[in-house]
Design an enzyme around this catalytic site. Sequence first.
Site, PDB file in Angstrom:
ATOM      1  N   SER A 190       0.816  -1.221   0.000  1.00 35.71           N
ATOM      2  CA  SER A 190       0.000   0.000   0.000  1.00 35.71           C
ATOM      3  C   SER A 190       0.840   1.258   0.000  1.00 35.71           C
ATOM      4  O   SER A 190       0.299   2.366   0.044  1.00 35.71           O
ATOM      5  CB  SER A 190      -0.883   0.043   1.251  1.00 35.71           C
ATOM      6  N   THR A 244      -1.370   2.187   4.252  1.00 33.83           N
ATOM      7  CA  THR A 244      -0.899   3.577   4.190  1.00 33.83           C
ATOM      8  C   THR A 244      -0.272   3.960   5.519  1.00 33.83           C
ATOM      9  O   THR A 244      -0.863   3.710   6.574  1.00 33.83           O
ATOM     10  CB  THR A 244      -2.097   4.520   3.948  1.00 33.83           C
ATOM     11  N   THR A 294       1.558   6.869   0.612  1.00 33.44           N
ATOM     12  CA  THR A 294       0.691   5.769   0.160  1.00 33.44           C
ATOM     13  C   THR A 294       0.810   5.553  -1.346  1.00 33.44           C
ATOM     14  O   THR A 294       1.210   6.460  -2.083  1.00 33.44           O
ATOM     15  CB  THR A 294      -0.784   6.091   0.490  1.00 33.44           C
ATOM     16  N   ARG A 331      -6.381   9.188 -10.114  1.00 29.47           N
ATOM     17  CA  ARG A 331      -7.063   9.384  -8.823  1.00 29.47           C
ATOM     18  C   ARG A 331      -6.040   9.743  -7.724  1.00 29.47           C
ATOM     19  O   ARG A 331      -4.972   9.172  -7.621  1.00 29.47           O
ATOM     20  CB  ARG A 331      -7.797   8.104  -8.450  1.00 29.47           C
ATOM     21  N   THR A 333      -5.874   6.944   7.666  1.00 30.49           N
ATOM     22  CA  THR A 333      -5.729   5.836   6.736  1.00 30.49           C
ATOM     23  C   THR A 333      -7.136   5.372   6.359  1.00 30.49           C
ATOM     24  O   THR A 333      -8.084   5.601   7.101  1.00 30.49           O
ATOM     25  CB  THR A 333      -4.912   4.682   7.367  1.00 30.49           C
ATOM     26  N   GLY A 334      -7.253   4.743   5.211  1.00 20.71           N
ATOM     27  CA  GLY A 334      -8.564   4.234   4.795  1.00 20.71           C
ATOM     28  C   GLY A 334      -9.085   4.946   3.562  1.00 20.71           C
ATOM     29  O   GLY A 334      -8.327   5.529   2.795  1.00 20.71           O
TER      30      GLY A 334
HETATM   31  C1  SD4 Z   1      -6.178   6.699  -0.082  1.00 23.95           C
HETATM   32  N1  SD4 Z   1      -6.096   6.794   2.307  1.00 23.95           N
HETATM   33  O1  SD4 Z   1      -5.511   6.837  -1.092  1.00 23.95           O
HETATM   34  C2  SD4 Z   1      -5.485   6.191   1.157  1.00 23.95           C
HETATM   35  C3  SD4 Z   1      -5.521   4.710   1.129  1.00 23.95           C
HETATM   36  C4  SD4 Z   1      -5.263   4.045   2.422  1.00 23.95           C
HETATM   37  O2  SD4 Z   1      -5.031   2.236   3.661  1.00 23.95           O
HETATM   38  O3  SD4 Z   1      -5.121   4.621   3.459  1.00 23.95           O
HETATM   39  N2  SD4 Z   1      -5.218   2.785   2.475  1.00 23.95           N
HETATM   40  O4  SD4 Z   1      -7.388   6.898  -0.047  1.00 23.95           O
END
Ligand code: SD4
Length: 329
Positions: A88, A190, A208, A218, A241-242
């Site tokens: 990631s 991330t 990330t 994106r 994160t997320g």
């Molecule tokens: C994103 N927040 O690109 C990041 C992805 C991520 O764990 O955190 N993944 O949206």
Amino acid sequence: MQRRNFLKKSGLTTVGLLSAPVLTSCKTEDRKEVSTIVQASLKPIVIATWNVPNSTAKAWQVLEKGGNALDAVEAGVKMEEADVNNQSVGKGGRPDRDGNVTLDACIMDSKGNCGAVVYMQNITHAVSVARKVMEDTPHVMLAGKGAEQFAYEKGFPKENLLTEKSKTEWLEWKKEAKYAPVINIENHDTIGMLAIDENGDISGACTTSGMAYKMAGRVGDSPVIGSGLFVDNEIGGATATGQGEEIVKTVGSFLVVELIRQGRSPQEACKEAVNRIIKNDPNYKDIQVGYIAINKNGETGGYCIHPGFSYRVYSEKGHDNIESNSYLS
Ligand code: SD4
């Protein structure tokens, strides 16, 4: 004035006695004095999203030797960028739907300076390029080819970031080509990191490869100051994160820091920021978001939607992986 003398005479340097509400209720002049006293009693600490012991240990090595928080967070997150097993972040990251690994990263220092790169290809250490943007350009963010070109000019090597493992998984994904981000697939992801150094100064970094199989071009929350990361040296810092889209819509990390400013603990602030997402998004059960935060006193907290998110804390008290509280059980 009286209050200042009291603090000085009584030697009240215990950080617990000087919480955020005290700081915010002082006049500006008093506030400076109080924050100086707080800083004198602070101990270095580093926290990071997910169970990333190598990264927090690396950052701790910097802090332990008296290094500054900015160097610590950069050195720390670089460990994950270089680790091909973390799919990631950085080299070995999962590609977009066209098979290109594109990186997003940002960094912010205790003076409020920041730098970011978005949608950058072929360079492993996106966080270090972000730092160069902060320090060597009049800008805060460079994107795509411009960021890549800038990195080469600064001496970063060109590298193929797509490993055989990530390529094989992507080819498998292409058979159905369904974009459905998976929740907590790994115990590292991330990486967002926050540190306080021995001077009491706070810095943060976030890096990330973004959501796997995203659309070409994106960009998520991670390189966006205020969303994936925010630091206010008077108050604290937060990182995320997320599912980046939800974090951007609520300006998540800025929100967490502002809630700390209003007197919430880092834990309460992270919880409230997650609650905002839940209120806004009827499909919240399908996504994961996790926040971590630290305040000026070195208190930490984290909160997420789904169980499974953890964060790493390293201080003189030791090295811990903490299971975050979550909205869903
Ligand atoms: C994103 N927040 O690109 C990041 C992805 C991520 O764990 O955190 N993944 O949206």
